[in-house]
Design a protein around this motif. Structure first.
Motif, short mmCIF file in Angstrom:
data_model
loop_
_atom_site.label_atom_id
_atom_site.label_comp_id
_atom_site.label_asym_id
_atom_site.label_seq_id
_atom_site.Cartn_x
_atom_site.Cartn_y
_atom_site.Cartn_z
N LYS A 25 0.75 3.74 -3.13
CA LYS A 25 0.23 5.06 -2.86
C LYS A 25 1.26 6.13 -3.20
O LYS A 25 0.96 7.12 -3.85
N ASP A 38 -7.25 -5.51 -9.86
CA ASP A 38 -6.90 -4.11 -10.05
C ASP A 38 -5.62 -3.98 -10.86
O ASP A 38 -5.51 -3.10 -11.73
N SER A 64 -7.46 6.23 -10.13
CA SER A 64 -8.61 5.51 -9.60
C SER A 64 -8.22 4.10 -9.15
O SER A 64 -8.61 3.65 -8.06
N LYS A 74 0.80 -1.22 0.00
CA LYS A 74 0.00 0.00 0.00
C LYS A 74 0.83 1.28 0.00
O LYS A 74 0.62 2.14 -0.83
N GLN A 123 -6.28 4.22 -5.94
CA GLN A 123 -7.16 4.39 -4.78
C GLN A 123 -7.86 3.08 -4.43
O GLN A 123 -8.01 2.75 -3.25
N ASP A 124 -8.26 2.33 -5.46
CA ASP A 124 -8.88 1.02 -5.21
C ASP A 124 -7.90 0.09 -4.48
O ASP A 124 -8.28 -0.60 -3.54
N ASN A 150 -5.33 0.92 -2.67
CA ASN A 150 -5.09 1.41 -1.32
C ASN A 150 -6.26 1.17 -0.37
O ASN A 150 -6.10 1.20 0.83
N SER A 151 -7.45 0.92 -0.93
CA SER A 151 -8.62 0.70 -0.08
C SER A 151 -8.88 -0.78 0.18
O SER A 151 -9.84 -1.12 0.87
N ILE A 152 -8.03 -1.67 -0.34
CA ILE A 152 -8.23 -3.10 -0.12
C ILE A 152 -8.05 -3.41 1.37
O ILE A 152 -7.08 -3.00 1.99
N ASP A 153 -9.01 -4.12 1.90
CA ASP A 153 -8.92 -4.57 3.29
C ASP A 153 -8.02 -5.80 3.32
O ASP A 153 -8.38 -6.85 2.79
#
Length: 158
Positions: free
Chosen positions: A13, A79, A57, A9, A60-61, A63-66
């Motif tokens: 990022k 992704d 985009s 991440k 961001q996807d 970086n938002s992965i849990d």
């Protein structure tokens, strides 16, 4: 998986978002000036802006992965597959003569991204996580992003 996505991440990022955002800004600012760009040049600038928006985009996807999600690696790889497609599409754009060097860099960036994504798929293969493949993937990924950064610099200078 949590450890790997967590490590990735900050890398993603800091590199994708910053470089793509810089490239978007440079492409947009390169349109400023007294001369009106021709249709091919204007289309190229618009296409490069769209490429940057897509990469931002996807960044961001990612970086938002849990990292605790059961399907985190599948989402991550999906992704990356989309990013590879964006890079391939970018490398096939019609490049105006004044940006010919950017076209070469775009082709190289797409090749490196293709290799990176293949290696990431190997790293998260059915035999479990492979650190060696992940390290190689990250190196190829960095090479791709370096080419994108060079395109941004090229736009800035021309």
């Amino acid at each position: 998986m949590k450890k790997i996505i967590g490590k990735l991440k900050p890398f993603v990022k800091s590199n994708i978002f910053n470089k793509a955002a810089a490239l978007t800004l440079i492409v947009m600012l390169s349109g400023c000036g007294e001369q009106k760009p021709d249709v091919v040049t204007e289309a190229y600038r618009n296409d490069m802006t769209q490429f940057c928006n897509t990469v931002n985009s996807l960044s961001q996807d990612i970086n938002s992965i849990d990292p605790n999600a059961e399907n985190a690696s599948a989402i991550f790889l999906n992704d990356l597959d989309q990013m590879k497609t964006a890079f391939q599409n970018m490398s096939q754009l019609t490049v105006p003569e004044e940006y010919s060097e950017a076209g070469t860099l775009a082709y190289e960036a797409a090749a490196y991204m293709n290799d990176a994504v293949s290696l990431y798929h190997d790293a998260y293969g059915e035999n479990g996580y492979d650190e060696n493949f992940a390290t190689q993937a990250q190196s190829q990924y960095q090479n791709a992003m370096d080419r994108i950064s060079s395109i941004g610099q090229y736009f800035k200078e021309h």
